[in-house]
Scaffold this motif. Structure first.
Motif, PDB file in Angstrom:
ATOM      1  N   SER A  78       0.576  -1.289   0.283  1.00 38.17           N
ATOM      2  CA  SER A  78      -0.450   0.217  -0.212  1.00 38.17           C
ATOM      3  C   SER A  78       0.838   1.431   0.219  1.00 38.17           C
ATOM      4  O   SER A  78       2.313   1.269  -0.139  1.00 38.17           O
ATOM      5  CB  SER A  78      -1.216   0.052   0.725  1.00 38.17           C
ATOM      6  N   THR A  79       0.281   2.372   0.286  1.00 33.16           N
ATOM      7  CA  THR A  79       1.095   3.464   0.072  1.00 33.16           C
ATOM      8  C   THR A  79       0.279   4.776   1.097  1.00 33.16           C
ATOM      9  O   THR A  79      -1.496   4.058   0.945  1.00 33.16           O
ATOM     10  CB  THR A  79       1.426   4.254  -1.623  1.00 33.16           C
ATOM     11  N   ILE A  80       0.566   5.468   1.133  1.00 33.51           N
ATOM     12  CA  ILE A  80      -0.285   6.780   2.106  1.00 33.51           C
ATOM     13  C   ILE A  80       0.239   7.646   1.771  1.00 33.51           C
ATOM     14  O   ILE A  80       0.958   8.780   1.795  1.00 33.51           O
ATOM     15  CB  ILE A  80      -0.051   6.711   3.810  1.00 33.51           C
ATOM     16  N   HIS A  81      -1.128   8.922   0.639  1.00 30.83           N
ATOM     17  CA  HIS A  81      -0.486   9.715   0.262  1.00 30.83           C
ATOM     18  C   HIS A  81      -1.367  11.305   0.957  1.00 30.83           C
ATOM     19  O   HIS A  81      -2.116  10.743   1.273  1.00 30.83           O
ATOM     20  CB  HIS A  81      -1.123  10.410  -1.124  1.00 30.83           C
ATOM     21  N   TRP A  82      -0.480  12.139   1.380  1.00 28.42           N
ATOM     22  CA  TRP A  82      -1.337  13.325   2.202  1.00 28.42           C
ATOM     23  C   TRP A  82      -1.636  14.416   1.539  1.00 28.42           C
ATOM     24  O   TRP A  82      -1.211  14.930   0.546  1.00 28.42           O
ATOM     25  CB  TRP A  82      -0.085  13.615   2.982  1.00 28.42           C
ATOM     26  N   HIS A  83      -3.039  14.393   0.521  1.00 31.50           N
ATOM     27  CA  HIS A  83      -3.869  15.208  -0.091  1.00 31.50           C
ATOM     28  C   HIS A  83      -3.886  16.305   0.788  1.00 31.50           C
ATOM     29  O   HIS A  83      -5.260  17.026   1.230  1.00 31.50           O
ATOM     30  CB  HIS A  83      -5.337  14.176  -0.001  1.00 31.50           C
ATOM     31  N   GLY A  84      -3.433  17.494  -0.308  1.00 27.91           N
ATOM     32  CA  GLY A  84      -3.839  18.213  -0.296  1.00 27.91           C
ATOM     33  C   GLY A  84      -2.599  19.612   0.384  1.00 27.91           C
ATOM     34  O   GLY A  84      -2.300  20.745   0.378  1.00 27.91           O
ATOM     35  N   LEU A  85      -1.046  18.211   0.995  1.00 28.64           N
ATOM     36  CA  LEU A  85      -0.126  18.978   1.516  1.00 28.64           C
ATOM     37  C   LEU A  85       0.598  19.808   0.950  1.00 28.64           C
ATOM     38  O   LEU A  85       0.703  18.850  -0.349  1.00 28.64           O
ATOM     39  CB  LEU A  85       0.640  17.844   3.069  1.00 28.64           C
ATOM     40  N   HIS A  86       1.318  21.134   1.084  1.00 29.67           N
ATOM     41  CA  HIS A  86       2.485  21.393   0.830  1.00 29.67           C
ATOM     42  C   HIS A  86       3.522  20.716   0.718  1.00 29.67           C
ATOM     43  O   HIS A  86       4.441  21.481   1.995  1.00 29.67           O
ATOM     44  CB  HIS A  86       2.240  22.728   0.466  1.00 29.67           C
ATOM     45  N   ILE A  87       3.968  19.693   0.084  1.00 31.34           N
ATOM     46  CA  ILE A  87       5.588  19.212   0.194  1.00 31.34           C
ATOM     47  C   ILE A  87       6.181  18.384  -0.468  1.00 31.34           C
ATOM     48  O   ILE A  87       5.741  18.070  -1.582  1.00 31.34           O
ATOM     49  CB  ILE A  87       4.860  17.726   1.849  1.00 31.34           C
ATOM     50  N   PRO A  88       7.733  18.051  -0.255  1.00 28.77           N
ATOM     51  CA  PRO A  88       8.496  17.513  -1.477  1.00 28.77           C
ATOM     52  C   PRO A  88       7.826  15.815  -1.863  1.00 28.77           C
ATOM     53  O   PRO A  88       7.243  15.467  -0.809  1.00 28.77           O
ATOM     54  CB  PRO A  88       9.725  17.342  -0.978  1.00 28.77           C
ATOM     55  N   GLY A  89       8.281  16.207  -3.262  1.00 28.94           N
ATOM     56  CA  GLY A  89       7.579  14.227  -3.920  1.00 28.94           C
ATOM     57  C   GLY A  89       8.056  13.428  -2.726  1.00 28.94           C
ATOM     58  O   GLY A  89       7.145  12.297  -2.628  1.00 28.94           O
ATOM     59  N   VAL A 100       7.996  12.789   0.069  1.00 29.03           N
ATOM     60  CA  VAL A 100       7.194  12.385   1.622  1.00 29.03           C
ATOM     61  C   VAL A 100       5.564  12.820   1.047  1.00 29.03           C
ATOM     62  O   VAL A 100       4.637  12.175   1.798  1.00 29.03           O
ATOM     63  CB  VAL A 100       7.670  13.820   2.459  1.00 29.03           C
ATOM     64  N   ASP A 101       5.958  12.313  -0.535  1.00 27.50           N
ATOM     65  CA  ASP A 101       3.777  12.671  -0.456  1.00 27.50           C
ATOM     66  C   ASP A 101       3.800  11.453  -0.545  1.00 27.50           C
ATOM     67  O   ASP A 101       2.281  11.920  -0.194  1.00 27.50           O
ATOM     68  CB  ASP A 101       4.534  12.915  -2.377  1.00 27.50           C
ATOM     69  N   GLY A 102       3.460  10.260  -0.397  1.00 24.51           N
ATOM     70  CA  GLY A 102       3.133   9.327  -0.041  1.00 24.51           C
ATOM     71  C   GLY A 102       2.115   7.959  -1.661  1.00 24.51           C
ATOM     72  O   GLY A 102       1.425   8.116  -1.279  1.00 24.51           O
ATOM     73  N   GLY A 103       2.888   9.262  -2.103  1.00 26.45           N
ATOM     74  CA  GLY A 103       2.392   8.677  -3.909  1.00 26.45           C
ATOM     75  C   GLY A 103       2.949   6.956  -4.278  1.00 26.45           C
ATOM     76  O   GLY A 103       3.495   6.324  -3.699  1.00 26.45           O
ATOM     77  N   PRO A 104       2.061   6.272  -5.187  1.00 22.20           N
ATOM     78  CA  PRO A 104       2.326   5.385  -5.818  1.00 22.20           C
ATOM     79  C   PRO A 104       3.598   5.087  -5.695  1.00 22.20           C
ATOM     80  O   PRO A 104       4.178   3.475  -5.695  1.00 22.20           O
ATOM     81  CB  PRO A 104       1.366   4.982  -7.282  1.00 22.20           C
ATOM     82  N   HIS A 105       4.877   5.852  -5.983  1.00 25.01           N
ATOM     83  CA  HIS A 105       6.189   5.148  -5.650  1.00 25.01           C
ATOM     84  C   HIS A 105       6.724   5.226  -4.697  1.00 25.01           C
ATOM     85  O   HIS A 105       7.834   4.785  -4.548  1.00 25.01           O
ATOM     86  CB  HIS A 105       7.178   6.511  -6.349  1.00 25.01           C
ATOM     87  N   GLN A 106       5.750   5.786  -3.538  1.00 25.60           N
ATOM     88  CA  GLN A 106       6.487   5.131  -2.127  1.00 25.60           C
ATOM     89  C   GLN A 106       5.967   3.973  -1.439  1.00 25.60           C
ATOM     90  O   GLN A 106       5.251   4.372  -0.348  1.00 25.60           O
ATOM     91  CB  GLN A 106       5.934   6.878  -1.661  1.00 25.60           C
ATOM     92  N   GLU A 107       6.335   3.296  -1.820  1.00 32.54           N
ATOM     93  CA  GLU A 107       5.097   1.403  -1.765  1.00 32.54           C
ATOM     94  C   GLU A 107       5.785   1.233  -0.270  1.00 32.54           C
ATOM     95  O   GLU A 107       6.985   1.195  -0.230  1.00 32.54           O
ATOM     96  CB  GLU A 107       5.416   0.179  -2.509  1.00 32.54           C
TER      97      GLU A 107
END
Ligand code: C2O
Ligand code: CU
Ligand code: CU
Length: 489
Positions: free
Chosen positions: A98-109, A111-118
């Protein structure tokens, strides 16, 4: 016959055949108050979030299989303050990646938690997430490519409230669970035995998964809550996979004070507001004027139209009813000024990019639904600019600090478009000005007929190892390829 009209009439006859049962509501259940993790006073330890398989009763007396974050269904409401850095430990115990993405946060890629941060099953992801932005309602959810829809539906989602000095000092209700409520709205389907169900078919890929039952904070609506006399604040998230919701109040206009990325300049009164999946709005309800009030939700927010109206499909259901008590709460007046928002100036933009959302790029959705056993996977049935999402392809390269105009259009249907790592301002939505409640900071824009245009600046870095995403927030569309990747350097 236009395909959209046909689909609507098909939907309308289904409603008729079902005798409108799905729209019938039972007696209200108490509003579940999602447990609050309040860190605004300081952070001493790392913040543990555990993704777990669990079971949960949505209120129908039947135990459903769910996923939860520290809880049996959904995650905590985490309340933090601008200037803090959040040391998260996200442990994955769900039996798949899984991953956890912080939706709405102004943060660098990174720590963003998108699909690459499995986060593989059995491991822990420990990003230090800096909170730079001002007060705003954000959320977090699974972003596992191909499985975002299913994992989020099962419960991998939570709310992250950012406060700042001004918002904590503001003359607004902010006592959690007393005069300040966080509401997570979702649509669910329950099978014949009463268990929460999720199944993909070609039609579900096409329209996104739409359940027939509204839930609020994991309880089947309507829910009820006693409140103090005075102003009551509702912080609302549409966490549906695919459903647009039209919100209104029983007694009159709905008063909106904040959108996705923060406060509006002043409260906006609207007859109703249209919320796409992924959007957040904060509203104030004046409980001095009425003894009872109710938040109503029209499940046919997407339009519904004439046929749906005719067959009773366009009815609103009660999400939350409020009853006044003599309990003490916030007793100030409705503020007239909320934030200093200057109108967006498109002349600031030095780059313009066009995005065309493509519904079907040839793949057979029915075959996909079968082959992928309920996940779209990397199948690429949908696309942006003709290119289905590919994990190893960067679609756009943005220069850090540049102001840009992103123009989005679509070949069919209404879609909610989202961009990571920023808040933006809407210049136009579906070819016209945005409704005034959507004229402030946003990270979601509706895309239907005509161009939707946003003015956006990216201030944080995202490299090609951990790029940001832009995508349709109908989660089945996202999983099926209606997503792209960009770097900011
Ligand atoms: Cu709420 Cu990329 O997602
Ligand atoms: Cu996001
Ligand atoms: Cu879409």
């Amino acid at each position: 016959m236009d395909r959209r009209v046909f689909l609507q009439s098909a939907g309308a006859s289904l409603l008729l055949a079902g005798g409108n049962l799905a729209w019938a509501q039972s007696a209200p259940r108490p509003l579940p108050i999602i447990p609050l993790t309040d860190l605004t006073g300081g952070i001493e330890d790392r913040i543990s979030l555990a993704l777990n398989p669990a079971t949960h009763d949505f209120g129908n007396g039947v135990v459903s299989e769910t996923l939860g974050i520290n809880h049996n269904y959904l995650g905590p409401v985490i309340r933090v303050k601008q200037g803090q850095t959040l040391p998260f430990d996200v442990a994955n115990n769900i039996g798949e990646t899984s991953t956890i993405h912080w939706h709405g946060l102004h943060i660098p890629g990174d720590v963003d938690g998108g699909p690459h941060q499995e986060i593989e099953h059995g491991s822990v992801w420990s990003p230090d997430v800096p909170i730079v932005q001002h007060a705003s309602m954000n959320w977090f959810h699974s972003h596992m490519h191909g499985k975002t829809a299913q994992q989020t539906y099962k419960g991998l989602a939570g709310v992250l409230l950012v406060e700042d000095d001004a918002s904590l000092a503001a003359d607004l209700p902010n006592t959690y669970g007393v005069d300040d409520f966080t509401l997570v709205l979702q649509d669910k389907t329950f099978d014949d035995s009463g268990k929460m169900a999720y199944e993909l078919s070609a039609a579900v890929f096409e329209d996104g998964f739409e359940g027939d039952t509204l839930t609020v904070n994991g309880a089947i609506a309507p829910v009820a809550q006693p409140v103090p006399t005075g102003l009551v604040r509702l912080r609302i998230l549409n966490a549906c996979n695919a459903r647009f919701l039209r919100l209104s109040m029983e007694t009159g206009p709905i008063t909106v004070i904040a959108s996705d990325g923060g406060f509006l300049s002043s409260p906006v009164e609207a007859n109703n507001i249209l919320m796409s999946p992924g959007e957040r709005y904060e509203v104030l309800v004046d409980m001095t004027a009425f003894e009872t009030n109710a938040l109503k939700v029209n499940l046919n927010g997407n339009g519904g139209g004439f046929l749906s109206d005719l067959f009773g499909g366009n009815r609103s259901v009660t999400a939350l009813s409020l009853a006044r008590t003599d309990m003490r709460g916030f007793d100030g007046a409705l503020p007239t000024q909320l934030a200093n928002l200057v109108p967006p100036n498109s002349a600031d933009a030095t780059v313009t990019r066009d995005f065309q959302l493509n519904m079907n790029v040839g793949a057979d959705l029915a075959a996909l639904a079968l082959a992928w056993e309920n996940v779209c996977g990397d199948a690429g049935a949908m696309a942006i600019n003709g290119q289905p999402m590919k994990m190893d392809r960067i679609d756009e390269k943005v220069r850090k600090g540049d102001t840009e105009i992103w123009r989005i259009s679509v070949d069919d249907q209404l879609h909610p478009f989202h961009i990571h790592g920023c808040s933006f301002r809407i210049l136009s939505q579906n070819g016209g000005p945005p409704p005034s409640y959507a004229a402030g900071w946003k990270d979601m824009v509706h895309v239907d007929d005509g161009w939707s245009e946003v003015l956006v600046r990216f201030d944080y870095e995202a490299t090609d190892h951990t790029p940001y995403m832009y995508h349709c927030h109908i989660l089945e569309h996202e999983d099926c390829g209606m997503m792209g990747q960009f770097t900011v350097t």
